[in-house]
Scaffold this motif. Structure first.
Motif, PDB file in Angstrom:
ATOM      1  N   PRO A 122       0.811  -1.233   0.000  1.00 58.50           N
ATOM      2  CA  PRO A 122       0.000   0.000   0.000  1.00 58.50           C
ATOM      3  C   PRO A 122       0.844   1.283   0.000  1.00 58.50           C
ATOM      4  N   TYR A 123       1.988   1.269   0.692  1.00 58.16           N
ATOM      5  CA  TYR A 123       2.857   2.455   0.737  1.00 58.16           C
ATOM      6  C   TYR A 123       3.492   2.682  -0.636  1.00 58.16           C
ATOM      7  N   ALA A 124       4.021   1.621  -1.212  1.00 62.18           N
ATOM      8  CA  ALA A 124       4.677   1.732  -2.526  1.00 62.18           C
ATOM      9  C   ALA A 124       3.690   2.236  -3.578  1.00 62.18           C
ATOM     10  N   ARG A 125       2.460   1.706  -3.547  1.00 59.04           N
ATOM     11  CA  ARG A 125       1.482   2.115  -4.567  1.00 59.04           C
ATOM     12  C   ARG A 125       1.044   3.573  -4.365  1.00 59.04           C
ATOM     13  N   ALA A 126       0.962   4.003  -3.102  1.00 60.68           N
ATOM     14  CA  ALA A 126       0.588   5.417  -2.856  1.00 60.68           C
ATOM     15  C   ALA A 126       1.662   6.334  -3.428  1.00 60.68           C
ATOM     16  N   MET A 127       2.912   5.880  -3.382  1.00 55.53           N
ATOM     17  CA  MET A 127       4.035   6.711  -3.820  1.00 55.53           C
ATOM     18  C   MET A 127       4.037   6.955  -5.329  1.00 55.53           C
ATOM     19  N   VAL A 128       3.458   6.028  -6.104  1.00 54.84           N
ATOM     20  CA  VAL A 128       3.530   6.168  -7.569  1.00 54.84           C
ATOM     21  C   VAL A 128       2.840   7.468  -8.006  1.00 54.84           C
ATOM     22  N   ARG A 129       1.628   7.671  -7.518  1.00 54.54           N
ATOM     23  CA  ARG A 129       0.904   8.892  -7.927  1.00 54.54           C
ATOM     24  C   ARG A 129       1.528  10.131  -7.274  1.00 54.54           C
ATOM     25  N   VAL A 130       1.965   9.972  -6.004  1.00 50.54           N
ATOM     26  CA  VAL A 130       2.583  11.119  -5.307  1.00 50.54           C
ATOM     27  C   VAL A 130       3.782  11.629  -6.111  1.00 50.54           C
ATOM     28  N   CYS A 131       4.610  10.694  -6.585  1.00 50.43           N
ATOM     29  CA  CYS A 131       5.824  11.115  -7.313  1.00 50.43           C
ATOM     30  C   CYS A 131       5.485  11.833  -8.609  1.00 50.43           C
TER      31      CYS A 131
END
Ligand code: 3HC
Length: 306
Positions: A140-149
């Motif tokens: 869940p953390y890694a996937r949240a980071m994709v859009r954040v980046c």
């Protein structure tokens, strides 16, 4: 079903329903909560200039960025909730000082040029730190980071463009841009955390695939990326010891005053009390919205049962 150790060894994702050591869970709650808190508190320094942006275009860009940061906070609270903690618990911990947010947001935004320096330096540093988190072992953390980046890239570009405009404007505008860079450069380097030999969590976080690179490695990557950009901006970085190391093909920088980082993290930064006070007040002022939404949800649930 793979065990936690097998997932980590195979560099596969750990998902909420997988067995995981309590310490892994606790480290993720700490880091994801701190990350989320940083996004929410980080809205304040820039929000300070929303009503004073020099043009409608700049106001619209800044509004979009501040709204993005709120969204990043919500993605991250949602990721933290998959670990069995509630948003209320995390916000209570922030408000009570039991959880932290990034040191960088405890500095004041003294001029419009600070908005450019934050976008270019702070969001630039965030990108360097967050791109590896897209490969974090916790799904869940890694996937949240994709859009954040993806959104951070817009944040960094708008900051660079704002500073470029000022730097190539009048003498006074150039001086304003240089003053902002002078104030934000060193705190941006401190964002990456203490030096590796003083980092309490790095070794374990790297073993678990939460952290892919050490604090100093990412800090150096940021310096190497940013020095040429400063040259393109026509601005100087406030480090007289900065020099190119031809052999190592990297920029050597001056000593970082980590006592400043530790003081700010302890609560002795320029804006710590103001930032937390504003956050707590905003939470209290918004209580009626949460109560109304909860009452509406109960009514809908009763209707559904009727
Ligand atoms: N500000 C506040 N606390 C910090 C800090 C900082 N810049 N750097 C380190 N710390 C704290 C750690 O939380 C840890 O606290 P603890 O002792 O209470 O557990 C302690 O100092 C020791 O540091 P470590 O290096 O051992 O801690 P970590 O392994 O957690 O590394 C980190 C610190 C690199 C910040 C890591 O937590 C991380 O990558 N976090 C995710 C990214 C993040 O939070 N970024 C913050 C900014 S968000 C942002 O930039 C938004 C953008 O839109 C502008």
């Amino acid at each position: 079903m793979s065990t936690f150790e097998e997932l980590i060894a195979a560099n596969e994702r750990v998902e909420p329903r997988d067995d995981m050591p309590d310490a892994y869970r606790a480290t993720l709650v700490r880091q994801i909560a701190q990350h989320a808190h940083s996004e929410i508190i980080g809205m304040q320094p820039e929000g300070n200039w929303l009503t004073r942006a020099p043009s409608l275009r700049r106001k619209a860009i800044l509004l979009a960025k501040v709204q993005d940061e709120a969204g990043h906070g919500l993605y991250l609270y949602a990721a933290a909730e998959t670990l069995g903690v509630s948003r209320e618990e995390l916000l209570d911990a922030l408000h009570a000082g039991r959880q932290k947010y990034s040191s960088i947001f405890n500095y004041p935004t003294l001029s419009w040029a600070d908005i450019g320096a934050i976008g270019w330096l702070v969001d630039g540093a965030a990108i360097v730190n967050q791109v590896p988190l897209c490969r974090c072992s916790y799904g869940p953390y890694a996937r949240a980071m994709v859009r954040v980046c993806k959104e951070e890239s817009f944040h960094q570009r708008q900051g660079f463009e704002l500073l470029h405009t000022l730097s190539h404007g009048t003498e006074a505008q150039h001086a304003m841009a240089q003053d902002a860079v002078d104030r934000w450069w060193w705190p941006s380097l401190m964002m990456f955390g203490p030096p590796d030999d003083a980092s309490t969590h790095s070794a374990q976080s790297m073993e678990w695939g939460i952290k892919r690179f050490s604090n100093d490695t990412l800090r150096q990557r940021f310096v190497d990326m940013t020095v040429p950009q400063a040259e393109a901006l026509g601005l100087t970085l406030p480090d007289p010891d900065l020099r190119w190391d031809e052999e190592a093909e990297t920029w050597r920088h001056g000593e970082i005053d980590f006592t400043e980082l530790f003081e700010v993290v302890k609560g002795n930064g320029p804006c710590n009390a103001q930032r937390l006070g504003h956050r707590v007040q905003a939470h209290e002022d918004g209580a009626w919205v949460r109560e109304a939404a909860a009452a509406y949800a109960r009514k809908q649930a009763e209707k559904g049962r009727a």
